[in-house]
Design an enzyme around this catalytic site. Structure first.
Site, short mmCIF file in Angstrom:
data_model
loop_
_atom_site.label_atom_id
_atom_site.label_comp_id
_atom_site.label_asym_id
_atom_site.label_seq_id
_atom_site.Cartn_x
_atom_site.Cartn_y
_atom_site.Cartn_z
N LYS A 1 0.38 0.11 -10.32
CA LYS A 1 1.42 1.26 -9.74
C LYS A 1 2.40 1.23 -10.66
CE LYS A 1 0.18 1.57 -4.95
NZ LYS A 1 -0.48 2.90 -4.94
N ARG B 1 -10.34 2.70 0.44
CA ARG B 1 -11.38 3.26 0.90
C ARG B 1 -12.70 2.33 0.75
NH1 ARG B 1 -10.32 8.27 -2.82
NH2 ARG B 1 -8.14 7.38 -2.39
N1 BES Z 1 -1.92 2.31 -0.43
C1 BES Z 1 -2.02 3.45 -1.34
C2 BES Z 1 -1.57 4.87 -0.52
C3 BES Z 1 0.15 4.98 -0.34
C4 BES Z 1 0.70 5.52 -1.13
C5 BES Z 1 0.39 4.55 1.07
C6 BES Z 1 2.10 5.86 -0.68
C7 BES Z 1 1.62 4.50 1.23
C8 BES Z 1 2.55 5.34 0.46
C9 BES Z 1 -3.40 3.71 -1.69
O1 BES Z 1 -4.15 2.54 -1.85
C10 BES Z 1 -3.40 4.38 -3.00
O2 BES Z 1 -3.00 3.57 -3.94
N2 BES Z 1 -3.89 5.50 -3.21
C11 BES Z 1 -3.87 6.21 -4.47
C12 BES Z 1 -5.34 6.93 -4.41
C13 BES Z 1 -5.53 7.64 -5.94
C14 BES Z 1 -5.76 6.53 -6.85
C15 BES Z 1 -6.87 8.55 -5.85
C16 BES Z 1 -2.70 7.32 -4.19
O3 BES Z 1 -2.54 7.94 -3.16
O4 BES Z 1 -2.05 7.54 -5.15
ZN ZN Z 2 -3.90 1.71 -3.80
#
Ligand code: BES
Ligand code: ZN
Ligand code: ZN
Length: 483
Positions: A262, A336
């Site tokens: 990230k 997931r």
């Molecule tokens: N933990 C994150 C989702 C999230 C984003 C929670 C913002 C709280 C605030 C999750 O694991 C994630 O990173 N999801 C990705 C999925 C993508 C890679 C398909 C996302 O939402 O960007």
């Molecule tokens: Zn994530």
């Protein structure tokens, strides 16, 4: 903070501050308030507060005229907010002993419960690691009613149990990731379980390997912290019907994204990626005390998503416990993966109905903002049960689509049964669709709480930081269960 109800004439309550709800259009005459109304200084608009010192005709040192809005719109949810905001307002002025006047028709169990919840939730601050000695706290909160007996006392008790559970969840979520590793979550769950006479089992890595939880273990392998699968069991003395509710919560103690790392900005917030799991642990604490008539088991898969040298790579193919193979396109779509194995395990443990809560996608924040939880279901009756529970608890949840076309259009991998991401569009839906493959035929609801589990700004009735969303809904779902 100690919370109680007291049967007392409003005028005779000796307290530092007495909260009196005032309604729009109902001109309050007592406490010297009529001048304030006439001058337009008090209107009764929601959450407008006016503090009057030594008002005439009451023992209380202060009366807080608390705007309650239009009386026909006022309900237990509004009272929860009013009480929370009033307690925060008074606390900021160093008031330590507070009472709320619940008069006439408002003195019912639902309102007393909501008032106590509001006070306890409003009192919470995420300041555990601030070392100053100027922290303000409230010592006591009393709901003062003119009449009413043991029923109201029991309602106050119920409110205390639920709000303390929600605050427990908030405290867990607020812990930074260096102090809340998977093992720390397991310890906190075990402590809660033994204090509340629940059974708690923690599955470790070798046990998960034996069961073939390849999806969960793939996420965990990039971290030096070992994973843990926390299982908490509540069993009623006389179970009614055949339902066994499973509560599955995402417990990613920190989400760096893994190799699909990230951006740095805002990454510190990813300590709240275990909010779904913390909700389940909090809900179990309340259920141990409220004793629903169905068995409830919580499953919290806990991992840290790190890009260590053993981390899984984009393109890796893992085999989930269910036997399905998954191509890991993006290591940041880790929630997931761990939930897939936890859902399979929950089904194998005999759960007939499932609810999961997870900070699963940024896409749900795009879709619904910070106001609604995204709700997905593979079963209409189960969806309606959860929606009804959410509505009566004032937790906003919005039904989202879950149609097979989302799978056939977006969840395709040339190399494995499923990819772990579905592309750019409809990200919250394709994530839910992925989970559905593991809930299979079991009636199931998925709550995406990514937008609602953390308050960036705080509200008049709730501090900024972890909200504890979904705890009250889950508790109500289990305690209301009939059949
Ligand atoms: N933990 C994150 C989702 C999230 C984003 C929670 C913002 C709280 C605030 C999750 O694991 C994630 O990173 N999801 C990705 C999925 C993508 C890679 C398909 C996302 O939402 O960007
Ligand atoms: Zn994530
Ligand atoms: Zn995550």
């Amino acid at each position: 903070m100690k919370t109680t109800t007291k049967q007392h004439a409003i005028a005779a309550i000796a307290t530092e501050a007495l909260i009196v709800p005032v309604f729009e259009g109902h001109k309050e005459q007592r406490f010297g308030a009529s001048d304030l109304f006439d001058a337009g200084e008090v209107s009764g608009k929601p959450l407008e507060f006016t503090l009057v010192h030594h008002p005439p005709g009451v023992e209380a040192q202060r009366v807080l005229l608390a705007g309650a809005g239009k009386s026909e719109k006022f309900d237990a949810g509004e009272l929860r907010k009013l009480t929370g905001a009033a307690v925060r307002h008074l606390k900021s002025k160093s008031v330590k002993n507070i009472a709320l006047a619940l008069e006439g028709g408002w003195a019912t169990g639902d309102y007393v419960c909501a008032a106590v919840e509001g006070a306890i939730l409003g009192e919470f601050e995420p300041d555990r690691y601030k070392t100053g000695d100027d922290k303000k706290t409230v010592d006591s909160f009393t709901v003062a009613v003119e009449s009413g007996g043991g029923e109201l006392q029991r309602a106050a008790e119920r409110g205390r149990v639920i709000a303390e559970a929600q605050n427990f969840t908030r405290a867990l979520v607020n812990e930074p990731a260096n102090r809340m590793t998977p093992r720390n979550i397991a310890e906190a769950a075990q402590k809660m379980a033994s204090e509340n006479r629940l059974e708690c089992e923690v599955l470790d890595q070798p046990q998960m390997e034996k069961m073939g939880m390849g999806a969960l273990l793939g996420v965990s392998q990039g971290s030096a912290e070992p994973p843990a699968l926390v299982v908490i069991r509540y069993r009623p003395e006389k179970p009614q019907g055949r339902a066994h509710l499973g509560l599955v919560g995402k417990g990613v103690t920190f989400d760096t994204g893994g190799i699909s790392i990230k951006p740095a900005e805002g990454m510190e917030k990813m300590k709240y990626d275990m909010a779904g799991g913390a909700s389940m642990i909090g809900a179990m604490q309340a259920l141990a005390q409220l004793k629903p008539s169905i068995p409830v088991t919580a499953f919290v898969p806990c991992v840290e998503n790190m890009p260590g040298s053993r981390a899984q790579r984009p393109g890796d193919i893992v085999t989930a416990m269910s036997g399905k193979t998954i191509e890991v396109i993006n290591t940041d779509a880790e929630g997931r993966l761990i939930l897939a194995d936890a859902l399979t395990y929950a089904r194998k443990q005999g759960c007939t109905h499932l609810v999961d809560a997870a900070t699963l996608t940024g896409a749900i924040v795009v879709a619904l903002g910070h106001l609604n939880v995204g709700l997905f279901a593979n079963n209409d009756a189960m969806r309606d049960r959860v929606l009804a529970a959410a509505k009566s608890e004032g937790e906003r949840m919005w039904p989202m689509p879950l149609e097979d076309d989302y799978k056939t259009e977006y969840l395709k991998s040339p190399f494995a049964d499923l990819p772990n991401v579905g592309g750019r569009w409809g990200g919250a839906i394709t994530a839910a669709m992925f989970l559905k493959e593991f809930a299979e035929e079991t009636p199931w609801v998925h709550l995406d709480i990514a937008g609602t589990a953390w308050l960036d700004d705080g509200k008049p009735f709730l501090a900024k930081g972890p909200s504890g969303v979904s705890v009250r809904t889950l508790v109500r779902l289990a305690t209301n269960w009939k059949d």
